[in-house]
Every structure is written in structure tokens, then in C-alpha cells.
Design an enzyme around this catalytic site. Structure first.
Site, PDB file in Angstrom:
ATOM      1  N   HIS A  39     -15.747   0.963  -4.287  1.00 14.52           N
ATOM      2  CA  HIS A  39     -13.882   1.530  -3.691  1.00 14.52           C
ATOM      3  C   HIS A  39     -13.816   0.088  -2.969  1.00 14.52           C
ATOM      4  O   HIS A  39     -12.812  -0.330  -3.099  1.00 14.52           O
ATOM      5  CB  HIS A  39     -13.743   2.672  -2.892  1.00 14.52           C
ATOM      6  CG  HIS A  39     -12.040   2.926  -3.549  1.00 14.52           C
ATOM      7  ND1 HIS A  39     -11.978   2.954  -4.264  1.00 14.52           N
ATOM      8  CD2 HIS A  39     -11.613   2.780  -2.221  1.00 14.52           C
ATOM      9  CE1 HIS A  39     -10.220   3.504  -4.002  1.00 14.52           C
ATOM     10  NE2 HIS A  39     -10.470   3.439  -2.654  1.00 14.52           N
ATOM     11  N   TYR A  64       1.038  -1.049  -0.101  1.00 13.50           N
ATOM     12  CA  TYR A  64      -0.013  -0.375   0.004  1.00 13.50           C
ATOM     13  C   TYR A  64       0.987   1.108   0.098  1.00 13.50           C
ATOM     14  O   TYR A  64       0.562   1.340  -0.972  1.00 13.50           O
ATOM     15  CB  TYR A  64      -0.841   0.431   1.260  1.00 13.50           C
ATOM     16  CG  TYR A  64      -1.886   1.016   0.838  1.00 13.50           C
ATOM     17  CD1 TYR A  64      -3.197   1.246   0.068  1.00 13.50           C
ATOM     18  CD2 TYR A  64      -1.912   2.250   1.613  1.00 13.50           C
ATOM     19  CE1 TYR A  64      -3.877   1.351  -0.038  1.00 13.50           C
ATOM     20  CE2 TYR A  64      -2.677   3.147   1.710  1.00 13.50           C
ATOM     21  CZ  TYR A  64      -3.738   2.762   1.300  1.00 13.50           C
ATOM     22  OH  TYR A  64      -4.830   4.185   0.512  1.00 13.50           O
TER      23      TYR A  64
END
Length: 673
Positions: free
Chosen positions: A648, A450
Site C-alpha cells: 500500500h 484525501y
């Protein structure tokens, strides 16, 4: 597939001409866009029709997902409230426990036929009479708030709209609650619908139009407010945010006071998290002059900085969650990307460590300042959340709830390794795999990352990963800069002009895995979503030779225009803004959309996005796919997976999660051989 058209749009960024031939894909209502997406969807269906593992994987993933999922309970008066998913339910159900009896309070699965309406937030009135809860449809960030009377389990007439990212703060007398909302669509220009956040008080039994305006700052339209009421019912407070910046502001006023909020912390110079207060004395966790965190006390009666008190200085490890329970500071410290729990007295002196039974992550902590108990969740890569109850009086730790898995976890292991990035920085990485797996360079690997927004990737359970392990794969998670694994300095080393460090960290993780013969380049896949989708896209473009396959989920791709869509402007503190001359060079240098090379052979890529994603709009994924299809060598595989009735990821139902992983594994099986 032949791309339908290219426009001749060229934009001038501080003297650099940048073409944007697929800007028409930004308009979701465009017929060209709809037809193009339909064509890519047919190609996607044809691609997966040729794979051979989907049926078997779906059956096994469904089995692996079918275990009870437990959440940390909250006690209100003498009643425990908790969420639980029996196994394959699309959404977790909210229960209440009185004595030994559990009953369903709210089942979100009944809010829609297909599980795509999720409960995303909830709050109980302090007297235990009411539940206010927020729902999201199709994964949208936009939410609605409803109210339920707990005793009768009946919904009241109250209905709040136009909210996202809000908290719900009940008044002590349970007559209503504070919340924040955005303008009603149509009352402002479309690009302003994510600005002008305001705080209101809603009185039960009234219409939203009658809600009382509590706070607004029209001179700073991009601020967002999260209200809460202090545990002693003395103050209403606002956490104030500008986008996703880690630094925040803090406003406070006495409940019932007619004057405006006191802007106690208004410089936005650090992160300030309220912990507890005793009258006018407020305790905060902050990273001001302490990138790993410390605890300070500020007296509202003497708020100037020379009167601030340091209660607990910065420690060697990073302060994660801090609660004040049973007269103690309960601190979840982050030690090399996993958690430890320590207790401190109110004066900052050390009390003890609570020994937790696994190297993992604290999912949540609940308890009250005057309670003798607390609950917390603990998870790891090989353990779903186990909920523990800790008794402060006896110092005992008990299992409150845990799950039985339908797989023998003893066959697998997680190890933590450390490797060096391009600039010599030492980076941790977790590797989960079968025990005694041969290090012969032939193992398929999913490398996940990430690296941004102060978010740490600590050990967390995902039943889908078990399927990968059963197949003989390795699941690797790299703790890149940009997160908060080592505090705010680690975060700052991976944001704005330092963002390339994140990509270097991830590329170095891949090189380490190949060098140590965990895998080979042809067997190494990378996966990431959202900011992690940006990560894998940038790394694929920068090092196409290193990876065998890429799973790029709901990605941020166009770094020159990302801030022009929905809430993208909130990410400017993290990424920067190409309209600022100093920011354009570093954004343009790594923006995946603008660095695809003509004729390059890229790793096979599955780009997964969703029609209803109103956080990272699907235009990013579409423009990336279109540009790859145009420029990459003809033997590069580009698959665009466009999901309907999904966003999302917020509240995504179990059925869609399983289908998503079925496709991921079919793709990886085919492309990694």
C-alpha cells in the site's frame, strides 16, 4: 482489450438487486484473474512504450531525489539516535551519535537486495541497551519484531511474528517489552485473522510461544491495543481502538500489578491522547465537548467525570500534537492547515510562542518532561524537513540538520487560497508553482486530495513535485472535509452519510482553478491514493467533463464489499456498512464501481495498484478497470499499473518511488498534451 468473462452474481441489498460480474477478480489465485492481469500488464507496457518523456524524467527525478533526508532525533541517556537517508538509499539508516561521532546502528538496506524490506517501527529500552525494531516485507502491513543489542550491534535471538499496527513498550528494567499481535494464520478462519488482537509481554531471550498474555477481550474481538509505559515507569497503559474511529478507549494499571487493567475511559465517546502523568494524575488531550481539542487532567484515585479538571480549554485553532517537555505543554496548533508552536505552563497558563521560520508542517517532536531541550522537524512544499533544536533555558532555536537541494527553490512559490464548496463551505487550498506563471488557463495542474479518516493534508515536501513545477505545472492540494484541518466537526462533515461533501469540495476546487484561469478542463488532472483514490474515482465518475486525466492510486472502489477484505472492516466507522439498511443508500449512491455509466466518455485514467497490497486489496483497482473497459466509451483511455513486490506504500523503496513518478508524468504528459 476484451474482458475474459462476466459472472452472473447478483446480490440483494435491502431490496435493491446489485450485479457483481467481476467478483472473480477478488480471488488473487484464480487463473482467470492471473491471465487477465497479465493481459492488462502487457497493455500497460505497450502504453508506456509509446510515451517519450520517461528517460528524461527518470534522470531528472533521480537528481532531484538525491539529497540528504533528515529525521527528528531521540535522546536516550546521553546518546542521540536518528535516521538519515543519504539521498538515493532505498531505506533510511538508523544512526547513533555519541559526542561528535556518528555510527550506523541499523541499515535496513542490507535486509534485502532490492530495498523492499523496510524498518517500520523501533523503540529503545530506557537504559539505552537494546533496540527493538519491526520490519515489513514488500509493503505488507504484517510485520516482524527483532531485538538488537546496541553496544555490540548484534541481533539477539528474539523474533516476534503476527503483528501489525503495534507499538513496542519496553519494561523499565529492560528485561522485555509489551506488544500486541493477532492470531497465527491457520489457527482461526481466514476472515478472523484481523480480529482477536491481544497484548503480550515478551521476555528477552525467550521464544514467542512463551510470551505472557497481558490482556485480551474475546467479547469484543475487533478491538486493537497499543501498549505504552508511562515516563515515570509507574504504569503500563493501553490505547484501545475500534477500527479507524477517531474515538478511542484508555486502560491503565500499575506496572507489576497482577490485577487486570482499569478501564479508565471505556465509553469510546471521544478521542483521548495521553500527554503526561504525575503519579496518579493523568493529562490527556481530548475532543470531548471540544472538537478542536482541549487538555484535561484525570486523577486515577478519583476517576469519575465530576472530578475531571480542565487544564486548557479549547482554543480558536486545532490542537495537533501535544507533548510535555521541560515542564511545559508543547502544542502544535493547526492554523488554516499549517502549524504554529505554542508553549503553556502546567497549570494551563500561556507561556510563549516559538516562532518557526516557514509556513509548513511539524513532522515530529521529541523531548522528555525533565529535559531542557527538544527537537522538532519542519517541512513545506518547497523545503525538505529541517530539524531544529530548541533550548528551553535560553529560549533559542537552532538548526540541528538540514538538506541542500540541487535546484533553485527561489524560482517557485506556494500561496494559499480559499474557495467555496457547493454548499457554501469555505475550503483552503495550497498552490505551488513557478513565480510569475501566467494565469492564461493553459497551465497543467495536479490537484491532490484525501478527505477522510481525520487526516489533514498540511504542507509536505515531495521531490517529485519539483519536476512538475519545472515543467510549468501547478501542484494544488485541497484541504477537504473529512480531514482534521478544522477539528472533529470538519472530520464528521466528510464521513458516513456526509461523504458526498468531500467530493463536492474537490469538484469545487477544480472548478475554482478553471474559473480563475490557473488551468482549463483539458489541462486539469486529479490525483489521490487509498481513500484519496476513492476520492478521484468518485469525482471522475460524477464529473467526467471537468478533468483531463486521473491518477488513481491504490484505491478503495467497491463501497458495498470493501469491508470484506483484509482490514476493510476497520473502516466501517468512517464509511459505513452496506449491510446496514440505513447505510446502503449513501454508499451505493457514490460507490465508483456502481456508478460508471454506459457509453460515457471518461477522462484518461491511470489506476495504480500493487500485488502485495494487503490493506486495500488490488481487487478494487482490477474491478474498476474491468468495468470501465466494459462500459466507458471506446475512446476512453484506461491503464492499469500493477506493481510487483509492493504494497500500500508502507516502506516503499526510493527506486520504486522514482519509477512510479516516472510513469505518472509520462501518463500526464501524454494525456494532458
Amino acid at each position: 482489450m476484451t474482458v475474459i468473462k462476466k459472472s452472473d452474481i447478483v446480490e440483494d441489498f435491502h431490496g435493491t438487486k446489485v450485479a457483481d460480474p467481476y467478483r472473480w477478480l477478488e480471488d488473487p489465485k484464480s487463473l482467470d484473474n492471473i491471465e487477465w492481469a497479465k493481459g492488462l500488464g502487457e497493455q500497460c507496457d505497450a502504453y508506456f512504450a509509446e510515451t517519450t518523456t520517461r528517460e528524461e524524467d527518470k534522470e531528472r527525478l533521480t537528481e532531484l531525489w538525491n539529497y540528504p533526508k533528515h529525521f527528528v532525533p531521540k535522546r536516550v541517556k546521553n546518546t542521540l539516535f536518528f535516521q538519515k537517508n543519504d539521498g538515493l538509499q532505498n531505506q533510511a539508516v538508523l544512526y547513533k551519535r555519541e559526542g561528535e561521532t556518528d555510527s550506523i546502528l541499523l541499515d535496513p538496506n542490507k535486509l534485502s537486495d532490492d530495498g523492499t524490506v523496510a524498518m517500520t517501527n523501533f523503540a529503545f529500552s530506557s537504559d539505552g541497551r537494546y533496540l527493538a525494531y519491526a520490519t515489513s516485507t514488500h509493503g505488507s502491513d504484517w510485520q516482524e519484531i527483532f531485538v538488537k543489542e546496541i553496544e555490540s550491534k548484534q541481533d539477539l535471538s528474539d523474533h516476534i511474528q503476527f503483528v501489525k499496527f503495534t507499538s513496542i513498550a519496553w519494561a523499565p528494567d529492560s528485561t522485555g517489552f509489551f506488544y500486541s499481535r493477532f492470531p497465527e494464520p491457520g489457527t482461526v478462519e481466514e476472515e478472523e485473522e484481523g480480529n482477536y488482537n491481544k497484548v503480550y509481554f515478551h521476555k528477552l531471550g525467550t521464544k514467542q510461544a512463551e510470551d505472557i498474555l497481558v490482556h485480551e477481550q474475546l467479547d469484543n474481538k475487533e478491538l486493537m491495543f497499543a501498549p505504552f509505559v508511562t515516563h515515570d515507569d509507574g504504569y503500563v497503559c493501553l490505547n484501545v481502538f475500534h477500527g479507524t474511529a477517531a474515538q478511542n478507549r484508555f486502560y491503565v494499571k500499575k506496572l507489576g500489578a497482577t490485577e487486570d487493567f482499569t478501564r479508565l475511559l471505556d465509553d469510546q465517546d471521544a478521542q483521548y491522547s495521553y500527554i503526561h502523568n504525575e503519579g496518579s494524575l493523568f493529562y490527556f488531550k481530548t475532543d470531548l465537548d471540544a472538537p478542536r481539542g482541549r487538555i484535561i487532567a484525570i486523577d486515577m484515585e478519583k476517576p469519575t467525570r465530576e472530578n475531571w479538571q480542565e487544564v486548557l480549554p479549547q482554543q480558536d485553532d486545532v490542537m495537533g500534537a501535544v507533548k510535555f517537555i521541560s515542564g511545559k505543554f508543547v502544542i502544535a496548533f493547526l492554523h488554516d492547515a499549517h502549524f504554529q508552536i505554542h508553549l503553556y505552563n502546567k497549570d494551563g497558563s500561556y507561556h510563549k510562542q516559538i516562532e518557526i521560520p516557514m509556513i509548513g508542517s511539524i513532522t515530529d517532536i521529541s523531548g522528555k518532561h525533565d529535559s531542557t531541550e527538544m527537537f522538532f522537524g519542519l517541512t513545506s512544499y518547497l523545503s525538505p524537513t529541517v530539524v531544529y533544536r530548541y533550548d528551553f533555558e535560553g529560549g533559542k532555536l537552532h538548526v540541528f540538520s538540514q538538506s541542500e537541494l540541487k535546484v533553485d527553490i527561489s524560482n517557485f512559490e506556494t500561496e494559499q487560497v480559499f474557495y467555496h464548496s457547493k454548499d457554501g463551505t469555505k475550503v483552503p487550498m495550497f498552490l505551488t508553482k513557478k513565480k510569475d506563471l501566467p494565469m492564461d488557463g493553459e497551465n497543467p495542474v495536479i490537484l491532490f486530495g484525501y478527505g477522510g479518516f481525520n487526516i489533514s493534508l498540511t504542507p509536505a515536501f515531495n521531490p517529485a513535485v519539483l519536476r512538475w513545477l519545472e515543467k510549468g505545472g501547478i501542484y494544488a492540494v485541497a484541504n477537504l472535509r473529512g480531514g482534521s484541518e478544522y477539528g472533529e466537526e470538519w472530520h464528521k462533515a466528510g464521513m458516513l452519510e456526509n461523504k458526498q461533501n468531500v467530493f463536492d469540495d474537490f469538484i469545487s476546487a477544480g472548478e475554482y482553478l478553471v474559473e480563475k484561469k490557473y488551468t482549463s478542463k483539458g489541462k486539469l488532472s486529479i490525483m489521490g491514493g487509498s481513500n484519496g483514490g476513492l476520492l478521484v474515482a468518485a469525482c471522475m465518475v460524477q464529473r467526467p467533463d471537468l478533468f483531463g486525466a486521473v491518477v488513481c492510486r491504490v484505491p478503495v472502489i467497491d463501497m458495498l464489499r470493501y469491508h470484506k477484505f483484509t482490514i476493510g472492516k476497520y473502516w466501517i466507522p468512517e464509511y459505513g456498512n452496506a449491510e446496514i439498511a440505513e447505510h446502503f443508500p449513501f454508499l451505493y449512491k457514490y460507490s465508483p464501481l456502481h456508478n460508471i455509466k454506459e457509453g460515457e466518455k471518461y477522462p484518461s485514467i491511470l489506476i495504480a495498484t500493487a500485488e502485495s497490497d494487503d490493506r486495500v486489496v488490488p481487487a478494487h483497482a482490477k474491478k474498476f478497470a474491468a468495468t470501465l473497459l466494459e462500459k466507458a466509451s471506446p475512446d476512453s483511455t484506461v491503464v492499469l499499473r500493477l506493481e510487483a513486490k509492493a504494497g500500500h506504500g508502507l516502506g516503499k523503496p526510493t527506486s520504486k518511488l522514482i519509477d512510479e513518478w516516472v510513469d505518472f508524468y509520462a501518463f500526464l504528459e501524454k494525456e494532458l498534451g
